[in-house]
Design a protein around this motif. Structure first.
Motif, PDB file in Angstrom:
ATOM      1  N   ILE A 161     -32.532 -72.527  17.623  1.00 56.37           N
ATOM      2  CA  ILE A 161     -31.969 -72.132  18.971  1.00 56.37           C
ATOM      3  C   ILE A 161     -32.691 -72.782  19.901  1.00 56.37           C
ATOM      4  O   ILE A 161     -31.607 -72.470  20.772  1.00 56.37           O
ATOM      5  N   GLY A 179     -31.743 -65.930  21.001  1.00 61.26           N
ATOM      6  CA  GLY A 179     -32.588 -65.273  19.614  1.00 61.26           C
ATOM      7  C   GLY A 179     -31.772 -65.799  18.393  1.00 61.26           C
ATOM      8  O   GLY A 179     -31.437 -66.421  18.482  1.00 61.26           O
ATOM      9  N   ARG A 180     -32.490 -64.603  17.975  1.00 64.47           N
ATOM     10  CA  ARG A 180     -31.504 -64.694  16.646  1.00 64.47           C
ATOM     11  C   ARG A 180     -31.485 -63.694  15.818  1.00 64.47           C
ATOM     12  O   ARG A 180     -31.908 -62.370  16.509  1.00 64.47           O
ATOM     13  N   SER A 230     -39.739 -66.179  17.943  1.00 62.96           N
ATOM     14  CA  SER A 230     -39.682 -65.792  18.860  1.00 62.96           C
ATOM     15  C   SER A 230     -40.729 -66.350  20.159  1.00 62.96           C
ATOM     16  O   SER A 230     -40.430 -67.235  20.708  1.00 62.96           O
ATOM     17  N   VAL A 241     -40.446 -63.946  27.805  1.00 63.01           N
ATOM     18  CA  VAL A 241     -40.250 -62.891  26.838  1.00 63.01           C
ATOM     19  C   VAL A 241     -40.496 -61.213  26.890  1.00 63.01           C
ATOM     20  O   VAL A 241     -41.458 -61.022  28.027  1.00 63.01           O
ATOM     21  N   LEU A 246     -40.787 -57.037  21.189  1.00 64.20           N
ATOM     22  CA  LEU A 246     -38.774 -57.235  21.123  1.00 64.20           C
ATOM     23  C   LEU A 246     -38.730 -55.980  20.820  1.00 64.20           C
ATOM     24  O   LEU A 246     -39.043 -54.540  20.185  1.00 64.20           O
ATOM     25  N   THR A 260     -27.030 -59.069  25.105  1.00 64.64           N
ATOM     26  CA  THR A 260     -27.822 -59.844  26.149  1.00 64.64           C
ATOM     27  C   THR A 260     -27.452 -59.861  27.460  1.00 64.64           C
ATOM     28  O   THR A 260     -27.705 -61.292  27.697  1.00 64.64           O
ATOM     29  N   VAL A 275     -36.173 -63.888  25.752  1.00 64.17           N
ATOM     30  CA  VAL A 275     -35.586 -64.242  23.556  1.00 64.17           C
ATOM     31  C   VAL A 275     -35.714 -62.303  23.975  1.00 64.17           C
ATOM     32  O   VAL A 275     -35.824 -61.742  24.272  1.00 64.17           O
ATOM     33  N   GLU A 276     -34.909 -62.853  22.631  1.00 64.73           N
ATOM     34  CA  GLU A 276     -34.528 -60.983  21.969  1.00 64.73           C
ATOM     35  C   GLU A 276     -34.339 -61.346  20.585  1.00 64.73           C
ATOM     36  O   GLU A 276     -33.829 -63.119  19.967  1.00 64.73           O
ATOM     37  N   VAL A 277     -34.277 -60.346  19.643  1.00 66.11           N
ATOM     38  CA  VAL A 277     -33.796 -60.230  18.681  1.00 66.11           C
ATOM     39  C   VAL A 277     -33.148 -59.381  18.459  1.00 66.11           C
ATOM     40  O   VAL A 277     -33.074 -58.367  18.707  1.00 66.11           O
ATOM     41  N   VAL A 296     -28.402 -67.352  14.214  1.00 65.46           N
ATOM     42  CA  VAL A 296     -29.428 -67.492  15.812  1.00 65.46           C
ATOM     43  C   VAL A 296     -28.111 -67.702  16.722  1.00 65.46           C
ATOM     44  O   VAL A 296     -26.763 -68.057  16.894  1.00 65.46           O
TER      45      VAL A 296
END
Length: 448
Positions: A161, A179-180, A230, A241, A246, A260, A275-277, A296
């Motif tokens: 990332i 993010g992932r 993250s 964050v 999350l 996003t 950041v986010e997932v 990612v």
């Protein structure tokens, strides 16, 4: 000159990068599978609590027995072979070792290994991101003070990332989010090693046959590992964050540029630069096609009409405004890619991801009502999961970092879903890991 060309040159000159590996489990074994195929690298020594287990893993990945038969580290260096033992201190203290790869997965031990390596002038590639999550910013500072490089491990998602974020910023794009992916439903945070295989779609018999570790797999499922990773990304890139942890918005790869972006524009972000997932499951639990679960991504913004038109002209997949574009890698190859980090720190003295500030933290959060006398069992266990928090909030509440929530006794009641604090537990204050965390709280001011 490319890293590969530099490694070829080192091989031709008889000056290989000399590596010491601590921990030869699954991640370490994947790196071991690639070492014989990498020019200019000599894995001189392996330190593992079970040398016999390490040798078994070497055989599993295809090493001939004679390659790891050296009786000492000096013999290994003279013969071009590998010494296998249980003395990690002798490994990191040996003057010929250039790079230490910390691969134990044990955050408290990893801090000891990193600090000792710095003290003896060794670069460190830290695979144990759990340690980076609770004290990475100070580890990075201590490495710099020692004149060595401290790095996250390429192949693991945080470093990948960071690589995408660096690509975006180097090209002049503002990073909106990065993010992932993850397989996530809200009730997974309550999962334990007894329930993990049902969520994964495996029977306990299948898991046992494969030698799979339920606690380790559960640390991914219950959200602890996504929060840890993250945190490492936020501290390395300066991305913020989410205030409440999350959100795991569900979506396919095609949905990422829509999800996003800021909430005011139809996305899920509090603001730009976070950041986010992304979850690979719909709220009803059905899988989403063409997901980013194992990959990612980074989302960037076209700040001018000209750039927006370029996105359109080259068929870049954007959101409906044409301004937000996401680039992704759908897969990561874990330990098979660690050689990128080893070469980067040894040849270029560049980290593949390293904390530059303290922006995020992972706080141990009760999976069930806890009572005095209960023993916390760390990430992936029965008692706590890790919740991503802004570092300022964590410090203000006195949050107990998940990486230190191993074999720690609870001393007052904590309700399910509540973040634990230092005051809730009786912790060993004599470990280097505890001391460096508290030193970080004093020496480094968390950034908003």
């Amino acid at each position: 000159m490319s890293l590969h060309r530099q490694l070829q040159q080192r091989a031709a000159e008889g000056r290989p990068v000399r590596v010491g590996l601590i921990g030869a489990g699954k991640f370490g074994s994947m790196y071991l599978a690639q070492v014989p195929r990498t020019p200019g690298v000599h894995l001189a020594g392996i330190a593992d609590l079970s040398p016999d287990g390490a040798r078994a893993n070497l055989a599993r990945v295809g090493w001939p027995a004679e390659r790891s038969a050296a009786r000492s580290l000096d013999d290994a260096l003279a013969q071009g072979t590998t010494h296998v033992g249980d003395d990690w201190q002798a490994l990191v203290r040996h003057p010929a070792i250039d790079v230490v790869v910390e691969c134990t997965g044990h955050p408290i031990a990893a801090v000891d290994h990193c600090l000792e390596a710095f003290a003896h002038g060794k670069h460190v590639v830290n695979v144990t991101v759990e340690a980076d999550a609770f004290c990475g910013p100070l580890l990075a500072r201590k490495a710099a003070e020692a004149g060595v490089v401290y790095s996250m491990a390429f192949g693991d998602q945080p470093a990948m990332i960071c690589d995408l974020v660096d690509w975006a910023r180097t090209c002049g794009f503002p990073v909106v989010a990065a993010g992932r992916g993850h397989k996530w439903l809200p009730h997974f945070c309550d999962s334990t090693p007894e329930t993990v295989w049902g969520h994964y779609g495996l029977t306990p018999e299948q898991a046992a046959r494969g030698g799979l570790n339920p606690k380790m797999f559960n640390s991914f499922l219950d959200g602890s590992k996504p929060a840890i990773e993250s945190t490492a990304v936020a501290n390395a890139t300066g991305l913020a964050v989410p205030a409440e942890g999350l959100r795991y918005p569900p979506g396919s790869i095609a949905d990422i540029p829509y999800l996003t972006r800021p909430r005011a524009e139809g996305g899920v972000l509090d603001k730009k630069g976070m950041v986010e997932v992304i979850s690979s499951l719909r709220p009803d639990g059905t899988p989403i096609d063409y997901d980013i679960r194992m990959g990612v991504w980074v989302t960037v913004e076209a700040e001018t009409d000209y750039i927006k038109h370029c996105f359109e002209e080259y068929n870049a997949h954007t959101d409906d405004t044409g301004r937000y574009f996401s680039l992704y890698k759908r897969w990561h190859l874990i330990g098979l890619e660690v050689g990128m980090s080893v070469a980067s720190v040894a040849l270029r003295r560049e980290a593949t991801g390293v904390a530059t500030g303290w922006h995020a933290d992972v706080v141990a959060t009760a999976k069930r009502d806890l009572k005095p006398g209960d023993l916390l069992d760390g990430e992936g266990g029965y008692t706590v999961w890790g919740k991503l928090q802004p570092a300022t909030r964590s410090v203000h509440m006195g949050g107990l970092p998940l990486g230190l929530a191993h074999d720690v006794k609870v001393i007052r009641p904590v309700a399910r879903g509540t973040c634990l604090t230092w005051a809730d537990v009786a912790i060993d204050t004599h470990t280097p890991a505890y001391r460096i965390r508290r030193e970080m709280e004093t020496a480094l001011s968390p950034a908003d």
